[in-house]
Design a protein around this motif. Structure first.
Motif, mmCIF file in Angstrom:
data_model
loop_
_atom_site.group_PDB
_atom_site.id
_atom_site.type_symbol
_atom_site.label_atom_id
_atom_site.label_comp_id
_atom_site.label_asym_id
_atom_site.label_seq_id
_atom_site.Cartn_x
_atom_site.Cartn_y
_atom_site.Cartn_z
ATOM 1 N N THR A 40 0.918 -1.298 -0.071
ATOM 2 C CA THR A 40 0.065 -0.181 0.098
ATOM 3 C C THR A 40 0.594 1.221 0.057
ATOM 4 O OG1 THR A 40 -1.608 -1.257 1.205
ATOM 5 C CG2 THR A 40 -1.852 1.142 1.311
ATOM 6 N N HIS B 139 -3.912 7.418 3.339
ATOM 7 C CA HIS B 139 -4.446 6.248 2.373
ATOM 8 C C HIS B 139 -4.333 4.946 3.280
ATOM 9 C CE1 HIS B 139 -5.410 4.108 -1.246
ATOM 10 N NE2 HIS B 139 -4.458 3.510 -1.078
ATOM 11 N N ASN C 236 -4.191 4.114 6.235
ATOM 12 C CA ASN C 236 -4.882 4.057 7.314
ATOM 13 C C ASN C 236 -6.141 3.638 6.850
ATOM 14 O OD1 ASN C 236 -5.402 4.689 10.334
ATOM 15 N ND2 ASN C 236 -7.073 6.267 9.519
ATOM 16 N N GLY C 237 -6.770 4.145 5.928
ATOM 17 C CA GLY C 237 -8.278 3.807 5.093
ATOM 18 C C GLY C 237 -8.080 2.241 4.665
ATOM 19 N N VAL C 238 -7.063 1.851 4.083
ATOM 20 C CA VAL C 238 -6.799 0.601 3.481
ATOM 21 C C VAL C 238 -6.914 -0.604 4.839
ATOM 22 C CG1 VAL C 238 -5.455 -1.338 2.640
ATOM 23 C CG2 VAL C 238 -5.752 1.057 1.637
ATOM 24 N N LEU D 63 -8.180 -0.098 7.716
ATOM 25 C CA LEU D 63 -9.351 0.011 8.494
ATOM 26 C C LEU D 63 -10.538 -0.741 7.641
ATOM 27 C CD1 LEU D 63 -9.947 3.965 9.493
ATOM 28 C CD2 LEU D 63 -9.746 1.804 10.960
ATOM 29 N N GLU D 64 -10.504 -0.584 6.406
ATOM 30 C CA GLU D 64 -11.378 -1.347 5.465
ATOM 31 C C GLU D 64 -11.108 -2.745 5.303
ATOM 32 O OE1 GLU D 64 -12.713 -1.299 0.812
ATOM 33 O OE2 GLU D 64 -11.286 0.229 1.611
ATOM 34 N N ALA D 65 -9.846 -3.301 5.802
ATOM 35 C CA ALA D 65 -9.481 -4.657 5.651
ATOM 36 C C ALA D 65 -9.436 -5.517 6.806
ATOM 37 C CB ALA D 65 -8.221 -4.860 4.933
ATOM 38 N N HIS D 66 -9.988 -4.630 7.975
ATOM 39 C CA HIS D 66 -9.931 -5.281 9.353
ATOM 40 C C HIS D 66 -10.819 -6.526 9.470
ATOM 41 C CE1 HIS D 66 -9.914 -5.690 13.636
ATOM 42 N NE2 HIS D 66 -11.070 -5.369 13.753
ATOM 43 N N HIS D 67 -10.432 -7.433 10.053
ATOM 44 C CA HIS D 67 -11.181 -8.573 10.490
ATOM 45 C C HIS D 67 -10.950 -8.673 12.046
ATOM 46 C CE1 HIS D 67 -12.234 -9.570 6.636
ATOM 47 N NE2 HIS D 67 -11.004 -9.614 6.143
ATOM 48 N N ARG E 89 -4.266 -5.286 13.304
ATOM 49 C CA ARG E 89 -4.677 -4.669 11.977
ATOM 50 C C ARG E 89 -3.789 -3.180 12.076
ATOM 51 N NH1 ARG E 89 -9.308 -0.863 13.453
ATOM 52 N NH2 ARG E 89 -9.814 -1.259 15.751
ATOM 53 N N ALA F 226 -10.396 6.256 12.424
ATOM 54 C CA ALA F 226 -10.697 6.983 10.979
ATOM 55 C C ALA F 226 -10.385 8.419 11.262
ATOM 56 C CB ALA F 226 -12.098 6.828 10.512
#
Length: 403
Positions: free
Chosen positions: A231, A248, A250-252, A254-258, A263, A315
């Motif tokens: 990334t 950017h 940080n957003g990736v 957060l979006e990919a977190h499980h 994370r 976020a």
């Protein structure tokens, strides 16, 4: 009426005990052996005779204790067992192997004591021989399991090393006019660490670099590390602002977190521009320990990057940016917290102040030399370094006069 059977049982038991001394010697669950001081067998119990498959006439007064041993056992007896017995007067639970009449090997544990006369003169040696076949089998199985474990451990180490190598650049890119050096210190071969760094070209005279640390260890952390590196390098191509690159990332994350993922990470991302014989570096920090600027005049100080927040947690995480101009002789050092959180010989943490003092004693220094010095420090701290450590240094050399 009821007391008579009890008294009768006690009397019978007492009679057996009185008559049983010789039987206990002959048929004990272990071997008994008495030898003269030269090793000649003077007495041997039935149990040991049965183990060996010999008759009493074949051994008593005819053979020596050493004759009952295997070749290897006889050598050990002559070079270790007998001298130790002579010196100490007794030896305990020595592992030997006897050879039976049919050629079979009998693993045993031998305990021997020298019996002396009233004047202290050694008269004979009394030995107890305990069968150790089951113990030897257990030890062999334990050794086999240990060797299998070592093979599996070596395989795991190789896999971890291979996985770790995929998370780091095989070599730093060469930046014209700049000395760059990096080092990765592995705290444990049993788990893959989450530290990372890189240095790469973006455009003519402009380079990107990063260094950071993903939360956790193992394969899952390695997966996150790989995602972070990809990334950062991708975002760096399109974003001229280092803070935008970390936003950017940080957003990736957060979006990919499980749930259960490690994370988040701490990271420094920077861009350097070469111009007019100098270097300008813009550094964005997401919760990472501050870099150290080692000036050519011998001073050292932390760069102001405090206040940046962890990447991948919130976020709109706060990103702190600072700009530094490298003059000839200056070096900037980036590191992960495995260095400052290492424990010294006194048990305390090495710490940021100790690192700053060390940097001041090294300055002025090249990137290669400062990284080498810190790598040596990590090696010296040994087991005190409990977390992987990544180092990256950038140095602007002093021009050589006359060239």
């Amino acid at each position: 009426m009821s007391a008579a059977p009890g008294r009768g049982a006690e009397e019978r038991a007492a009679a057996v005990l009185e008559d049983d001394a010789e039987d206990l010697y002959e048929h004990a669950p272990c071997g008994y052996l008495s030898t003269l001081m030269d090793g000649t067998i003077a007495r041997i119990n039935t149990t040991l005779l049965e183990w060996l498959g010999h008759t009493r006439a074949e051994l008593v007064g005819v053979r020596r204790f050493g004759d009952l041993l295997t070749v290897g056992g006889r050598l050990y007896h002559e070079t270790h067992f007998a001298p130790l017995l002579q010196l100490q007067g007794e030896v305990n639970a020595i592992a030997l192997e006897l050879r039976a009449a049919d050629g079979q090997r009998l693993p045993v544990l031998v305990t021997s004591v020298v019996r002396t006369g009233p004047d202290g003169t050694p008269l004979l040696i009394r030995s107890t021989v305990v069968a150790a076949k089951e113990r030897r089998a257990y030890e062999s199985e334990l050794l086999r399991a240990h060797r299998a474990s070592e093979v599996e451990r070596d395989r795991l180490h190789r896999l971890n090393h291979l996985l770790q190598s995929t998370l780091l650049p095989p070599a730093l890119e060469t930046v014209p006019g700049l000395d760059a050096a990096a080092h990765y210190h592995i705290a444990s071969l049993d788990e893959v660490g989450g530290d990372f760094y890189d240095l790469f070209p973006l455009a003519a005279g402009r380079w990107g670099f990063f260094l950071g640390d993903v939360c956790g260890k193992g394969a899952l952390a390695a997966t996150i590390t790989s995602r972070v590196r990809y990334t950062l390098r991708s975002a760096a191509v399109f974003a001229a602002d280092p803070a935008a690159v970390l936003e950017h990332l940080n957003g990736v994350l957060l979006e990919a977190h499980h749930p259960g993922d490690p994370r988040f990470c701490t990271v420094l991302y920077g861009q350097l521009v070469l111009s007019g014989g100098g270097v300008e570096i813009v550094i964005a920090s997401g919760g990472h320990p501050p870099p150290i600027l080692l000036r050519g005049n011998g001073s050292a100080s932390y760069l102001p990057t405090e206040g940046g927040q962890l990447i991948g947690v919130l976020a709109g995480a706060a990103i702190v940016t600072t700009t530094v101009a490298l003059c000839p002789g200056d070096t900037v050092l980036f590191y992960t917290d495995g260095l400052t959180e290492a424990r010294t010989g006194t048990g305390g943490l090495f710490g940021e102040q100790a690192l700053l003092r060390l940097a001041a004693t090294l300055a002025p220094v090249s990137a290669t030399d400062v990284v080498t010095a810190l790598a040596d420090l990590l090696h010296t701290l040994g087991p005190g370094v409990t977390d992987d450590t990544a180092l990256l240094a950038l140095h602007l050399p002093v021009p050589i006069t006359g060239q």
